[in-house]
Scaffold this active site. Structure first.
Site, PDB file in Angstrom:
ATOM      1  N   SER A 145       0.860  -1.130   0.114  1.00 30.67           N
ATOM      2  CA  SER A 145      -0.005   0.109  -0.042  1.00 30.67           C
ATOM      3  C   SER A 145       0.961   1.258   0.071  1.00 30.67           C
ATOM      4  O   SER A 145       1.987   1.129   0.476  1.00 30.67           O
ATOM      5  CB  SER A 145      -0.862   0.076   1.119  1.00 30.67           C
ATOM      6  OG  SER A 145      -1.645   1.466   1.472  1.00 30.67           O
ATOM      7  N   TYR A 159      -1.432  -0.775  10.250  1.00 31.85           N
ATOM      8  CA  TYR A 159      -1.334  -1.504   9.001  1.00 31.85           C
ATOM      9  C   TYR A 159      -0.388  -0.633   8.112  1.00 31.85           C
ATOM     10  O   TYR A 159       0.233  -1.451   7.320  1.00 31.85           O
ATOM     11  CB  TYR A 159      -2.921  -0.619   8.408  1.00 31.85           C
ATOM     12  CG  TYR A 159      -2.951  -1.093   6.781  1.00 31.85           C
ATOM     13  CD1 TYR A 159      -3.681  -2.120   6.486  1.00 31.85           C
ATOM     14  CD2 TYR A 159      -2.698   0.077   5.970  1.00 31.85           C
ATOM     15  CE1 TYR A 159      -3.813  -2.370   5.176  1.00 31.85           C
ATOM     16  CE2 TYR A 159      -2.861  -0.237   4.631  1.00 31.85           C
ATOM     17  CZ  TYR A 159      -3.497  -1.339   4.273  1.00 31.85           C
ATOM     18  OH  TYR A 159      -3.655  -1.787   2.601  1.00 31.85           O
TER      19      TYR A 159
END
Length: 174
Positions: A145, A159
């Site tokens: 990401s 995350y």
């Protein structure tokens, strides 16, 4: 020969984790449309039949097995299932992932660890299992990401950390 023909995956076997929804379904569909047979893994096994129907509609074969990538033995079982059904593995798409939106000051150790377990450790266990079974120079695709590179002003320490770690893992494995 068209440019798309140059990227055909005819005769290849791809394994996709997190194949029960979202990007996992899209990856399975794209791989099947490119000519690969696809082996699907996810915790929500009941949803894998739907993804399998998409693979079949693209004219390819599929196999599916419930897989929790935080468990190394289940990662090994997914790859073994692929080899049992298709005789080999060529491609691994490490897509399984979870996220949280909890401020770092409020995130519990269990919440933080659960994200790292899936997003980073899971990709590592799957990569290990795949590399042990692959004998023909296959490919591993790790889904990270932009949050692993640059913060976006969101409360996602676990995350972002897991995705930054996955980028480092990818570099090292390469």
């Amino acid at each position: 020969m068209s440019i798309l023909d140059r990227f055909r995956l005819d005769g290849k076997v791809a394994v996709v984790t997190g194949a029960s929804s979202g990007l996992g379904v899209a990856f399975a569909k794209a791989l099947a449309e490119a000519g690969a047979d696809v082996v699907l893994g996810a915790r929500r096994a009941d949803r894998l039949r739907e993804t399998g129907a998409i693979v079949t509609a693209a004219g390819r074969k599929f196999a599916a097995i419930q897989t929790d990538v935080t468990q190394p033995e289940q990662c090994n079982a997914l790859i073994a299932h692929a080899v049992e059904k298709f005789g080999k593995v060529d491609i691994l798409v490490n897509n399984a992932g979870v996220g949280t939106a909890v401020a770092a000051t409020h995130e519990t150790p269990e919440q933080f660890k659960s994200v790292i377990d899936v997003n980073l450790f899971g990709a590592y266990w799957m990569s290990q299992a795949f590399a042990r079974a692959n004998t023909n120079g296959g490919a591993i695709v790790n889904i990270s990401s932009v949050l692993g590179i640059k913060p976006q002003g969101l409360p996602q320490a676990a995350y972002a950390s897991s995705k930054a770690g996955l980028i480092g893992l990818t570099r090292d494995l390469a």
